[in-house]
Every structure is written in structure tokens, then in C-alpha cells.
Design an enzyme around this catalytic site. Structure first.
Site, mmCIF file in Angstrom:
data_model
loop_
_atom_site.group_PDB
_atom_site.id
_atom_site.type_symbol
_atom_site.label_atom_id
_atom_site.label_comp_id
_atom_site.label_asym_id
_atom_site.label_seq_id
_atom_site.Cartn_x
_atom_site.Cartn_y
_atom_site.Cartn_z
ATOM 1 C CE LYS A 492 -1.950 -2.018 3.936
ATOM 2 N NZ LYS A 492 -3.192 -1.729 3.296
ATOM 3 N NE ARG A 493 1.708 6.619 -2.341
ATOM 4 C CZ ARG A 493 1.635 7.798 -3.387
ATOM 5 N NH1 ARG A 493 1.410 7.613 -4.288
ATOM 6 N NH2 ARG A 493 2.483 8.656 -2.809
ATOM 7 C CE LYS A 498 -2.240 4.019 3.007
ATOM 8 N NZ LYS A 498 -3.343 3.395 2.923
ATOM 9 C CB THR A 599 -9.570 -1.765 -1.857
ATOM 10 O OG1 THR A 599 -8.523 -0.849 -1.956
ATOM 11 C CG2 THR A 599 -10.729 -1.051 -1.539
ATOM 12 C CE LYS A 603 -7.765 -4.299 -4.841
ATOM 13 N NZ LYS A 603 -6.876 -3.106 -4.849
HETATM 14 C C1 B1H Z 1 -7.603 7.354 0.177
HETATM 15 C C2 B1H Z 1 -6.939 9.184 -0.610
HETATM 16 C C3 B1H Z 1 -6.180 10.304 -1.138
HETATM 17 N N1 B1H Z 1 -8.028 8.128 1.010
HETATM 18 C C4 B1H Z 1 -5.779 12.616 -1.325
HETATM 19 N N2 B1H Z 1 -7.729 9.410 0.515
HETATM 20 C C5 B1H Z 1 -4.707 12.352 -2.474
HETATM 21 C C6 B1H Z 1 -6.412 11.551 -0.884
HETATM 22 O O1 B1H Z 1 -2.742 13.108 -3.230
HETATM 23 N N3 B1H Z 1 -3.843 13.361 -2.792
HETATM 24 O O2 B1H Z 1 -4.441 14.438 -3.188
HETATM 25 C C7 B1H Z 1 -4.460 10.941 -2.573
HETATM 26 C C8 B1H Z 1 -5.100 9.921 -2.098
HETATM 27 N N4 B1H Z 1 -6.929 7.764 -0.860
HETATM 28 C C9 B1H Z 1 -8.206 5.831 0.362
HETATM 29 O O3 B1H Z 1 -9.383 5.554 -0.341
HETATM 30 C C10 B1H Z 1 -8.107 5.402 1.682
HETATM 31 O O4 B1H Z 1 -6.976 5.880 2.217
HETATM 32 C C11 B1H Z 1 -8.395 3.898 1.634
HETATM 33 O O5 B1H Z 1 -8.733 3.708 3.130
HETATM 34 C C12 B1H Z 1 -9.687 3.554 0.890
HETATM 35 O O6 B1H Z 1 -9.770 2.288 0.732
HETATM 36 C C13 B1H Z 1 -9.319 4.016 -0.437
HETATM 37 C C14 B1H Z 1 -10.748 3.831 -1.372
HETATM 38 O O7 B1H Z 1 -11.985 4.395 -0.513
#
Ligand code: B1H
Length: 752
Positions: A492-493, A498, A599, A603
Site C-alpha cells: 500500500k502507499r 499505515k 481495499t 483482495k
Molecule cells: C484514500 C486518499 C487520497 N483516501 C488525497 N484518500 C490524495 C487523498 O494526493 N492526494 O491528494 C491521494 C489519496 N486515498 C484511500 O481511499 C483510503 O486511504 C483507503 O482507506 C480507501 O480504501 C481508498 C478507497 O476508498
């Protein structure tokens, strides 16, 4: 179906057996294009537009063949000619249009929307270099541009589309399309990707992602999420967002009119789902267009638009909740700024609660705009939605309880089992019949929980997947994984919440334990994968710690045969498809309350891994489904964590001082270890964990170590473990994105 041999003869003048993998790949891509070109778009009066800054598609060929119903036949014909579909597919380049779970979710959703036969398209941007490509140099992450375009053969079109008026200049957009095919469907949907006429790829050097951020007219669609650590970068993000939504709004209006709307009834023709706040400006942009170009009164325009936009929240992390200075929006589009001011004034007039204002101290809260002027706000897992309602957005929940709803995330089974794990799909077919492919219902497996034949077939499926993963890791980065190793994966990122650093501390514990003579019964391979935002220093430091540990352990002959730490370079969808089917253990160890859903947890479960987790995000729902004994949970609860934050009472120091913990944390800076890496990075990370530890890794560390040891012990009871695997797969049907999308449609979109 088509004889591939005839196709090969007409395309290349030679038989299929004589084609290179590359040629076979382009030939199959052309076949898919031809088949999908013949399909009509899914029809319906009301159309969904899913707007997202990211779409993390992964390779498309296999998925498209599956959805067109050609997969088995193509595979067999290739095999007869001595070719292998998986090797042919390696020639395809993965589009670089997403970054993580949010973007992959959008891709799974498009697949399910098409599969359910719903009229709905994705709208996003065509980033030339997308997200950066990750390389490891001296155990550190190097971010390189990913020139995926050019090599790619999946985009269609590129016609000039719309004029987008920025404050100081107007630009022209280009529209590309990627067809989105549903499983076994005769119609298609589309992903519409907007690009800018005049983008200049030469602004980007080959070996770095630095570029002049001020040259908006030439750089607008170069990168996804340009570095926003300085003002130029933040302003560029606002330009990108406005460009994306202005195109989206113009497309939506044009298509509605084409389908017969007089625009007063626009809400009957279009519904917009905005994936996080990045596309929020579509609200004022639709209002602007209705007012300026279609002579509608402001009040009516606001009314209409407020009935057609729905917002999904994906995070409660403060730094990810977008807030833009109004002055930035003013510089990008004064008209949009003016509309936002008017929308804000209405709210200010009706509500005094400062927490629900749109503009606060000159800053625009994008989520607030989306909630006030939208029909729906949803979280992405039950716990996450509860936290939104009860704390993060509670002031809004009091005003609009009817707008709040939960939509637990899901994943498409076409990619995450049929595509990435054909032997498992085959076993499911022979055990259950093939209905699961459309219903997603795998609970019939529970009738076989004690069926030795099924359990041993499942063991073979896992062994097979491990073989593919070992080959991938060898090919990808020269890593040799022992054949009988436990495969324990966190992909994951990279982010502090995390808690990859917590798994790294466990590794140090295990290393020392093995040094002390406690040799595990079989080798353990712990695999990480993930990119860190280039401006996120501590995340870079965590990668450095993991890679340095990997080298350190590999160099220690006492420990190396028993413990291996690997980090996959450039983790992406393709890597995920190789790793996830092979995993025995799924690491989902975020600080409770912080991972909105996750997610990959779904998987892994679908592919028979057992989850080791905190009760966070969708892990809570997984635990409820599989029941005790089939999942391993640990750590502080989300209530406890929220209380610690509210009181400000978490004291990292007091945990660090415990001798067992201090030993592990201080390992990072022991002189021999530090000599192998960057002293600056390792000291900074050490001091951060020991002194601040904002995401409380030390709080849960001791329990994590204990539970992890129990997991490894239990793994040795192979029969009992196989049963756990089976129970996990059996309950994964709940997390089919077909279920999620049916709920979005039933509760929010009302299509068809
Ligand atoms: C999730 C992000 C996200 N939530 C801003 N928020 C970003 C917000 O660079 N940006 O500006 C990049 C990413 N990504 C993820 O969404 C959650 O952390 C996960 O828990 C979740 O499963 C996923 C899909 O809902």
C-alpha cells in the site's frame, strides 16, 4: 470465434506461432478495440458521471478479454501456437493514471458499472507521466517520470473538445476515450480522459520529476498530484482540478442536451459522483455554465445542481481534507471564486455554526461545499461512515442526517480473481459451478470447509500462485524466495498511519530472536511494496529503513536462511496481481480510525490470505464475517485512539522507555546498522518514533509482536490453516464491487 492464426497472417504475414510476444500483444489489443468499437454505449435517460483525479486501471488486455468472453479461447489458441497469454501480456504497459486505493476503487467501479449494465462513464485527466515510477538506489526511493503514454495503445480519439477559460488565458482540451467493457455485456461505457492541447513533454527530463510548475499552459496534464509542498505546486493542482471539472461540466451539459434535456430538467438526465473532493469545483462550474451560457437564473441553477451531485469521502486525515485559499481559486477562475462566495453567503445566512462554513479565514473547505450543495455524502466502510457522522462531520450530520450513507468499498472479481488467479477461479467453478462469476456469492464454499479434497486443491492453488510470484520477483529484481516460505505481505502507499514502521520494528524483533537461537520452523518472507510521496520525508525514511533491514538481514548468514525482507520496486497493479494470490498473511495494521476502508484487505481475503489486522476500516466487517479463529486482530480500538487524540495523552516516550521496545527502536541507530545506510534518515526516523510517534506504532507494538508470533505458529497446522483460507474466500463475496455499485445505484444514482 476469430482464428488468431488468420489474424496473424493478415496483420503480419506469418502464422501465430511465429509472432513475437509484442506482435501478439498488439494484435490482441487491436482485436479488443475492434470488438469494443462495435458495441453501443449503454443507453438510459439518466447517466452517471464518475469524476475522479485518478483511475488506476492496470493492464487492460486480460481484463477486456475476460469481459468480452474471449479469454479461455484466446489463451488456448495462443498455447496451441506455443505462446503464453501471461507472457504476451507482459508487453502491455500499465497506464499510470492513479496512485493508490482511491484510484483503484474508481477502476473497479467502472468495471462493475459496465457489468451491471448501468449507463455511467468515468471522467478524468490524461496525465502524460502519471504517477512517478519508483526505483531503489542506495536503499532509497528515486522518483522517475513514467512515460507510459507513447508506448501505450489503449487510448482512442484525441479530438479537440472544449474551451476552458482560466483567468488570464483560455485553453483548448482534447478528449481521449478508453472503452470500459462489462462482463458478458453487449454494451459498453467509457472512461473519458481530458488532455490539454499544447502540453509539452520536453519540460520533463528523463531522470527526474522536477519541472517548471509555473508554465501551466504547457505542463497542466503532465503529472498526477504534482508536488504540493510549495505554492506553485498547490496552484497547479487547482488549475488541474478546474480544467478537469470544466471539461466534465461541458460534456455533461452537451450530452444531456443531446439526449433531450432542456436543462431545467438536467437532474433527470445526469448524476455526478465526485471521488473525494478533487472534483468539487464541478458544482460552481455547472452553475456558471447554466447561468452564463444557458441564461438560467442563479437560484434555479443552484437548485438544479444541488440535486445532482454526490460526494464520497475517503479519509479523515486532516492533511488530506482539501482546503484551498480563495485567492488561489480567484487566480485560476474569478468567476468560480465569485460563485463560491455567493454559495458561502447563503450558508452563512442560514447557519451560525463556524464548523459548517464553506469559507473560513479566506480558505475554501471543499468538502463543506460538496456537502451543502450535494445530495449525498458517503463514507467507504461502516466504521468510517460512523466516524464521519459522529465526529469528523458531526455538525453536518446534525443538519442533513438524510444525506449521510455508507457504501463499503468493493473490488471487481474479474481482475482480482479471474484475471490474477485463474487456478483459483477454476477451483471455484468446479466446486460451486460458475454462477459466482456473476453473483459474487462464494458462501457455498462453507459446505466444503472440511472437505479434504477441496482443501488440498486449495493448497495446490496457493502453491501455484507462489510459484508465479517467485518467478516475478526473480525477474523483476533478482530476488530468490525459498519455495516453502510463509509469504507475509504489506502492500500500500507508504504512510505513517499505515504503520509500515511497526512491521519494520517487528522484523528487528524477529531478527534478534533468531540471532538468539529461536529458529522458525520454516523460512519467513516479508514483502513490502508501495510508493512514498516525494515530498513526504518520513515516508522516504521508512522505505530506507525497510531496504536497509533487507540488506542487513540478507548479509547475516545466521538469519538469512530463516528470514527474508523484500520490497517490490515500483509497486503497481501488475505487481499486486502477482503478489496478492501468493500471500499467506495480509498485513492491515493501520492505527485504528485512520484507514477509511482499505481495499487490498479484500483482495487478499478473496485470494485466501488470512488477515492480521487492527479493527480499522473494512477490517471490522471482514472480522464480523469470518468470525474468530479465521482472522487475527490486535491493537487499540478506534474509540481508544480517538480518546487519546482528544486528550492529547499519548506519550510515545513512555512506551519507548520500556526496555523491550527501546531495544528495537534503538536498533535503527546502532553504529553498525547506521553505517550501512543514511545516518540522517535513520536518526530522523528513530527520533520521530521515539519522541513523537503521531500514529502510535509503539502503543500497539507489543501486542502486534505477540499476535504475529501466534499467526506463524498457527500456520504450521497446515490443515487448520487451509480451513481458515477457505472460510476467508467464502465470505469475500460481500466485497464484490458489483454489490457496492448496486448500492450506490439503489440509494443515490437511481439509473435505469
Ligand atoms: C484514500 C486518499 C487520497 N483516501 C488525497 N484518500 C490524495 C487523498 O494526493 N492526494 O491528494 C491521494 C489519496 N486515498 C484511500 O481511499 C483510503 O486511504 C483507503 O482507506 C480507501 O480504501 C481508498 C478507497 O476508498
Amino acid at each position: 470465434m476469430t482464428r488468431l492464426n488468420d489474424l496473424a497472417l493478415s496483420a503480419y504475414g506469418r502464422p501465430l506461432a511465429d509472432l513475437s510476444n509484442q506482435q501478439a500483444c498488439s494484435m490482441l489489443q487491436d482485436l479488443v478495440k475492434e470488438r469494443s468499437a462495435a458495441l453501443a454505449p449503454t443507453a438510459g435517460k439518466r447517466r452517471l458521471y464518475y469524476i475522479s483525479a485518478e483511475f488506476l486501471l492496470g493492464k487492460l488486455l486480460t481484463n477486456n478479454l475476460i469481459n468480452l468472453g474471449l479469454y479461455e479461447d484466446v489463451k488456448a489458441q495462443l498455447e496451441d501456437a506455443g505462446l503464453s497469454l501471461s507472457e504476451v501480456e507482459e508487453c502491455e504497459v500499465e497506464p499510470s493514471l492513479g496512485n493508490g486505493g482511491l484510484g483503484r476503487l474508481a477502476a473497479c467501479f467502472l468495471d462493475s458499472i459496465a457489468t451491471l449494465g448501468l449507463p455511467g462513464d468515468g471522467i478524468g485527466l490524461n496525465y502524460h507521466f502519471g504517477l512517478f515510477r519508483q526505483k531503489f538506489v542506495q536503499n532509497q526511493q528515486l522518483a522517475l517520470p513514467d512515460a507510459w503514454l507513447g508506448e501505450e495503445d489503449v487510448l482512442v480519439g484525441g479530438r479537440e473538445a472544449f474551451q476552458v477559460p482560466f483567468a488570464d488565458f483560455t485553453v483548448t482540451s482534447k478528449l481521449y476515450t478508453i472503452d470500459v467493457l462489462g462482463y458478458g455485456r453487449k454494451t459498453k461505457n467509457r472512461l473519458r480522459l481530458f488532455d490539454l492541447v499544447g502540453v509539452d513533454d520536453t519540460l520533463v527530463p528523463h531522470d527526474s520529476i522536477e519541472f517548471d510548475k509555473r508554465e501551466v499552459r504547457r505542463n497542466l496534464t503532465l503529472f498526477l498530484y504534482p508536488d504540493d509542498s510549495d505554492e506553485d505546486g498547490r496552484l497547479l493542482r487547482v488549475y488541474q482540478q478546474y480544467f478537469m471539472v470544466s471539461n466534465a461540466a461541458q460534456l455533461i451539459l452537451a450530452e444531456a442536451v443531446e439526449r433531450g434535456s432542456n436543462l431545467h430538467d438536467l437532474a433527470d438526465y445526469a448524476v455526478v459522483q465526485i471521488n473525494d473532493t478533487h472534483p468539487t469545483m464541478v458544482i460552481p462550474e455547472l452553475i456558471r455554465l447554466l447561468e452564463e451560457e444557458h441564461d438560467m437564473a442563479f437560484d434555479e441553477a443552484v437548485n438544479i445542481v444541488s440535486r445532482m451531485v454526490a460526494y464520497t469521502n475517503h479519509t479523515i486525515l486532516a492533511e488530506a481534507l482539501e482546503k484551498w485559499p480563495l485567492a488561489f481559486i480567484e487566480r485560476v477562475s474569478p468567476q468560480i471564486a465569485a460563485i463560491i462566495r455567493k454559495l458561502d453567503a447563503r450558508i452563512a445566512k442560514n447557519y451560525d455554526d463556524p464548523a459548517v462554513q464553506i469559507i473560513q479565514d479566506g480558505v475554501v473547505h471543499m468538502a463543506h461545499l460538496a456537502i451543502h450543495y450535494g445530495i449525498s455524502v458517503n463514507g467507504v466502510a461502516a466504521l468510517h461512515t460512523k466516524i464521519l457522522e459522529e465526529s469528523e462531520l458531526s455538525s453536518f450530520y446534525r443538519i442533513y442526517p438524510e444525506k449521510f450513507n455508507n457504501k463499503t468499498n468493493g473490488i471487481t472479481f474479474r481482475r482480482w480473481v479471474m484475471g490474477c488467479n485463474p487456478p483459483l477461479a477454476h477451483l471455484l467453478d468446479t466446486t460451486l459451478g460458475s454462477e459466482w462469476r456473476t453473483t459474487g456469492d462464494l458462501t457455498g464454499l462453507l459446505d466444503h470447509a472440511d472437505d479434504q479434497d477441496v482443501l488440498s486443491a486449495l493448497a495446490d492453488v496457493k502453491a501455484d500462485a507462489k510459484g508465479r510470484m517467485r518467478a516475478f520477483m526473480l525477474e523483476n529484481q533478482g530476488a530468490h524466495i525459498p519455495e516453502d516460505a510463509i509469504i507475509d505481505v504489506q502492500v500500500k502507499r507508504i504512510h505513517e498511519y499505515k504503520r509500515q514502521q511497526m512491521l519494520a520494528l517487528y522484523i528487528i524483533w524477529k531478527y534478534l530472536d533468531i540471532k538468539n537461537g529461536n529458529v522458525p520452523p520454516r523460512p519467513i518472507t516479508i514483502v513490502f511494496g508501495g510508493k512514498a510521496a516525494p515530498a513526504y520525508t518520513i515516508a522516504q525514511d521508512i522505505i530506507h529503513l525497510i531496504l536497509t533491514l533487507s540488506t542487513w538481514i540478507a548479509n547475516d548468514p545466521d538469519v538469512a536462511p530463516h528470514l527474508q525482507v523484500l520490497m517490490v520496486e515500483n509497486y503497481n497493479v501488475t505487481a499486486a496481481e502477482h503478489l496478492i494470490p501468493a500471500a499467506d498473511i495480509s498485513e492491515q495494521i493501520s492505527l485504528a480510525s485512520k484507514e477509511a476502508s482499505g481495499t487490498s484487505n479484500m483482495k487478499f481475503m478473496l485470494n485466501g490470505a488470512v488477515t492480521l489486522c487492527t479493527l480499522d476500516g473494512a477490517n471490522v466487517e471482514i472480522a464480523d464475517l469470518v468470525g474468530e479463529g479465521n482472522i487475527y486482530t490486535f491493537g487499540a480500538s478506534s474509540e481508544e485512539v480517538e480518546r487519546l487524540y482528544a486528550e492529547g495523552s499519548y506519550d510515545a516516550r513512555s512506551y519507548y522507555r520500556r526496555p523491550g521496545i527501546k531495544l528495537l527502536v534503538d536498533f535503527m541507530t546502532n553504529p553498525h546498522f547506521i553505517a550501512m545506510g543514511s545516518a540522517e534518515r535513520l536518526r530522523r526516523l528513530h527520533d520521530d518514533v521515539a519522541g513523537k510517534d503521531w500514529f502510535m506504532a509503539l502503543l500497539d507494538l507489543e501486542e502486534y509482536i505477540q499476535v504475529k508470533e501466534a499467526v506463524y505458529r498457527d500456520f504450521e497446522d497446515r490443515g487448520a490453516w487451509a480451513r481458515k483460507e477457505l472460510v476467508n474466500i467464502a465470505h469475500a463475496g460481500t466485497f464484490s464491487s458489483d454489490r457496492t455499485i448496486a448500492q450506490y445505484n439503489g440509494d443515490i444514482w437511481h439509473l435505469g
